[in-house]
Design a protein around this motif. Structure first.
Motif, PDB file in Angstrom:
ATOM      1  N   LEU A  12       0.885  -1.154   0.067  1.00  0.00           N
ATOM      2  CA  LEU A  12       0.109   0.065  -0.064  1.00  0.00           C
ATOM      3  C   LEU A  12       0.938   1.261  -0.075  1.00  0.00           C
ATOM      4  O   LEU A  12       1.542   1.429   1.071  1.00  0.00           O
ATOM      5  N   SER A  16       3.646   8.129   4.610  1.00  0.00           N
ATOM      6  CA  SER A  16       3.383   9.445   5.152  1.00  0.00           C
ATOM      7  C   SER A  16       4.447  10.403   4.844  1.00  0.00           C
ATOM      8  O   SER A  16       5.622   9.945   4.289  1.00  0.00           O
ATOM      9  N   THR A  20       8.839   6.645   5.802  1.00  0.00           N
ATOM     10  CA  THR A  20       8.782   5.533   6.627  1.00  0.00           C
ATOM     11  C   THR A  20      10.052   5.038   7.530  1.00  0.00           C
ATOM     12  O   THR A  20      10.163   4.522   8.568  1.00  0.00           O
ATOM     13  N   THR A 181      -4.941  -1.867  14.738  1.00  0.00           N
ATOM     14  CA  THR A 181      -5.075  -2.132  13.055  1.00  0.00           C
ATOM     15  C   THR A 181      -6.644  -2.017  12.652  1.00  0.00           C
ATOM     16  O   THR A 181      -7.474  -2.692  13.137  1.00  0.00           O
ATOM     17  N   ASP A 219      -7.170   1.612   8.518  1.00  0.00           N
ATOM     18  CA  ASP A 219      -5.920   1.277   7.878  1.00  0.00           C
ATOM     19  C   ASP A 219      -6.135   0.325   6.441  1.00  0.00           C
ATOM     20  O   ASP A 219      -5.470   0.432   5.731  1.00  0.00           O
ATOM     21  N   VAL A 220      -6.974  -0.691   6.623  1.00  0.00           N
ATOM     22  CA  VAL A 220      -7.213  -1.524   5.503  1.00  0.00           C
ATOM     23  C   VAL A 220      -8.708  -1.713   5.246  1.00  0.00           C
ATOM     24  O   VAL A 220      -9.655  -1.567   6.164  1.00  0.00           O
ATOM     25  N   GLN A 241      -7.540   1.054  -3.638  1.00  0.00           N
ATOM     26  CA  GLN A 241      -7.323   0.805  -2.219  1.00  0.00           C
ATOM     27  C   GLN A 241      -7.798  -0.184  -1.639  1.00  0.00           C
ATOM     28  O   GLN A 241      -7.401  -0.287  -0.648  1.00  0.00           O
ATOM     29  N   TYR A 280      -0.133  -7.225   8.790  1.00  0.00           N
ATOM     30  CA  TYR A 280      -0.168  -5.864   8.343  1.00  0.00           C
ATOM     31  C   TYR A 280       0.865  -5.012   9.337  1.00  0.00           C
ATOM     32  O   TYR A 280       0.824  -5.179  10.467  1.00  0.00           O
ATOM     33  N   PRO A 282       1.840  -1.470  10.868  1.00  0.00           N
ATOM     34  CA  PRO A 282       1.350  -0.350  11.052  1.00  0.00           C
ATOM     35  C   PRO A 282       2.342   0.920  10.591  1.00  0.00           C
ATOM     36  O   PRO A 282       1.872   2.009  10.343  1.00  0.00           O
ATOM     37  N   THR A 284       5.173   0.621   8.349  1.00  0.00           N
ATOM     38  CA  THR A 284       5.368   0.771   6.767  1.00  0.00           C
ATOM     39  C   THR A 284       4.036   0.600   5.892  1.00  0.00           C
ATOM     40  O   THR A 284       4.057   1.160   5.125  1.00  0.00           O
ATOM     41  N   ARG A 285       2.835   0.435   6.649  1.00  0.00           N
ATOM     42  CA  ARG A 285       1.340   0.174   5.874  1.00  0.00           C
ATOM     43  C   ARG A 285       1.621  -0.865   5.002  1.00  0.00           C
ATOM     44  O   ARG A 285       0.895  -0.827   4.061  1.00  0.00           O
ATOM     45  N   MET A 287       1.356  -4.623   3.589  1.00  0.00           N
ATOM     46  CA  MET A 287       0.444  -5.539   4.068  1.00  0.00           C
ATOM     47  C   MET A 287       0.555  -6.739   2.990  1.00  0.00           C
ATOM     48  O   MET A 287       0.858  -6.648   1.906  1.00  0.00           O
TER      49      MET A 287
END
Ligand SMILES: [Zn+2]
Length: 508
Positions: A12, A16, A20, A181, A219-220, A241, A280, A282, A284-285, A287
């Motif tokens: 994903l 940010s 990361t 998550t 988040d997902v 997404q 998952y 959190p 690095t996001r 998945m």
């Protein structure tokens, strides 16, 4: 059945602003989703070999032991149709899915979306009652209840509190260090079943709006969709997404990719389930998703609490069926190829199960030129494979009914064929046909026994009394023609389509 394993790595790319590399390291959060779709039967099918919700309950408990972060979801179609659902409780209320609600409660289902068959319940108050009896939560983004001319959300009474059915659920999973998550599950259903009390919002527009809204809240984001697969694939293409669509309605297991998105559907009646294992991170996001199709068969033990509920309802069914003269467990034939009765197929095509039914009618009441049945009287919405039991026949024809013999002028027969096979195509009023052509010949003429219908000649036609009475959509004109209703058929078979089919199957 082959065990299909899919391994997907999904990045994903939602980095940010700070990047990361500077975020503190966090451990992965792992969670598992058990997916069911299109479940009409609580007990195993195929003579006990396949399906069964007490076995699914065992699978859920095993998954919970593997990872407490486990939930079970159902992608629609469970309150109807079934033979048991057509029976009545002692207080006169239709069972209409109560057997399913109680079983899914025991099994530990967490979330469900509506399928088209939930709206088979003609009484919105009864649907509401079944929803209130559910210990799992409903979610659907594109349906509204129309009550007294006002569009409003469906509601579900949860622990005494009236709550609107939300367009999505946000389920929070915790990792080993308490990191969270937030997993959003967005429900959506195709506008297939037009009931006066249901208003459908456009599928794609509504779903996309929810996904946009969720980008900051979850988040997902996952789809719990009751759509035809082409619609799932189109939706997946417009919402990258969403990494996973847990779908229903198609009844056959499938796993598709759209770019990096997965569209997964299990087989109807829990003959298989999908197990989606997520990892998952959190920070690095990133998945990772591993999806496994698991057959539900007699190698899996029954979970005792769920089995108790299933047995209670099976007892109700066998007792009521016995009073009607049926032994539901009796095996009447072995299907070496699937007998096709899936609604999407049988309401627009001639199928082998339709032909078998008409051959059965011809065997029981020989001597007519044309045999017809409206596909809507065959409500199995599934295929039969392997051992076929009396219950399988009862759930195919939950309403039963007589067959009758009519003499129809050729012009009327032709009008009936054209109306049913062209106008009614896709609907329950589409005929399965024996003795007549299911489509016009090369010259555009409708035929009987290969010859063009003569409009002045009389033809002998066998069909369900329901249709002969003019009660089928667009075929009310048949109601003005008389018919005879033989009580005893060849071989002493009772004149009920269920008895006729059972007797015929036993000759194989
Ligand atoms: Zn469906």
């Amino acid at each position: 059945m082959p065990n299909r394993n899919f391994l997907w790595l999904i990045a994903l790319l939602l980095l940010s602003a700070c990047g990361t590399a500077r975020l503190p390291h966090l451990e992965n959060v792992q969670f598992t989703i058990l997916q069911l779709n299109d479940v009409y039967e609580i007990a195993p099918l195929e003579g006990g070999k396949s399906g069964g919700l007490a076995r699914v309950a065992t699978v859920k408990q095993e998954l919970l032991r593997e990872n407490p972060n486990t939930i079970a979801v159902l992608a629609g179609d469970f309150l109807s149709p079934s033979f048991i659902g057509t029976l009545k409780l002692d207080n006169g209320e239709s069972i209409a899915g109560l057997q399913m609600v109680e079983t899914l409660n025991a099994m530990g289902l967490d979330y469900a979306t509506f399928g088209n068959h939930e709206f088979d319940l003609k009484d919105a108050a009864l649907l509401k009652k079944r929803m209130d009896q559910s210990r799992f939560l409903y979610t659907c983004s594109n349906t509204l209840l129309v009550k007294d001319g006002v569009e409003q959300p469906f509601t579900q009474n949860i622990n005494g509190v009236e709550q609107p059915v939300p367009p999505y659920i946000i389920h929070e999973f915790s990792g080993p260090r308490g990191q969270k998550t937030r997993v959003a599950i967005v429900g959506v259903v195709l506008p297939f079943n037009q009931q006066p009390y249901v208003k459908y919002l456009p599928v794609e527009e509504t779903f996309r709006k929810m996904v946009r809204e969720l980008e900051d809240k979850a988040d997902v984001i996952l789809g719990l969709t009751h759509l035809a697969v082409d619609e799932d694939l189109a939706l997946a293409a417009t919402t990258p997404q969403v990494p996973l669509f847990m779908g229903g309605h198609d009844h056959h297991h499938m796993g598709h990719y759209v770019e990096q998105t997965v569209v997964a559907k299990a087989d109807a009646n829990a003959k298989t389930v999908y197990i989606h294992r997520f990892t998952y991170n959190p920070a690095t996001r990133m998945m990772r998703l591993r999806s496994t199709l698991k057959p539900i068969n007699d190698q899996i033990a029954d979970e005792p609490t769920t089995l108790e509920v299933v047995n209670k309802w099976e007892g109700v069914v066998s007792e009521r069926a016995a009073k009607m003269g049926y032994d539901i467990k009796e095996v009447v034939m072995t299907a070496t190829e699937p007998l096709e009765c899936t609604e999407t197929v049988i309401r627009s095509n001639q199928t082998n199960y339709g032909q078998l039914t008409l051959e059965a009618s011809r065997t029981a009441l020989p001597g007519s030129e044309v045999y017809l049945i409206n596909s809507g009287s065959m409500r199995l919405d599934d295929r039969l494979m392997g051992d076929v039991t009396v219950l399988d026949v009862l759930r195919t024809f939950p309403y039963g009914g007589n067959i009758v013999r009519m003499q129809l002028p050729g012009a009327v027969l032709e009008q009936a064929l054209r109306t049913s096979l062209v106008t009614n195509r896709g609907e329950g009023g589409y005929f399965q046909v024996l003795g007549a052509g299911a489509e016009p010949d090369a010259q555009g003429r409708w035929t009987v026994q290969g010859r063009p219908i003569e409009s002045q000649r009389m033809y002998s036609v066998v069909l369900p009394q329901f249709v002969a009475d003019g009660k089928e959509a667009n075929l009310s004109f048949l109601g003005q023609y008389s018919y005879e209703t033989p009580q005893a058929l060849k071989g002493g078979v009772r004149n009920d389509i269920r008895d006729i089919v059972i007797a015929y199957m036993k000759t194989f």
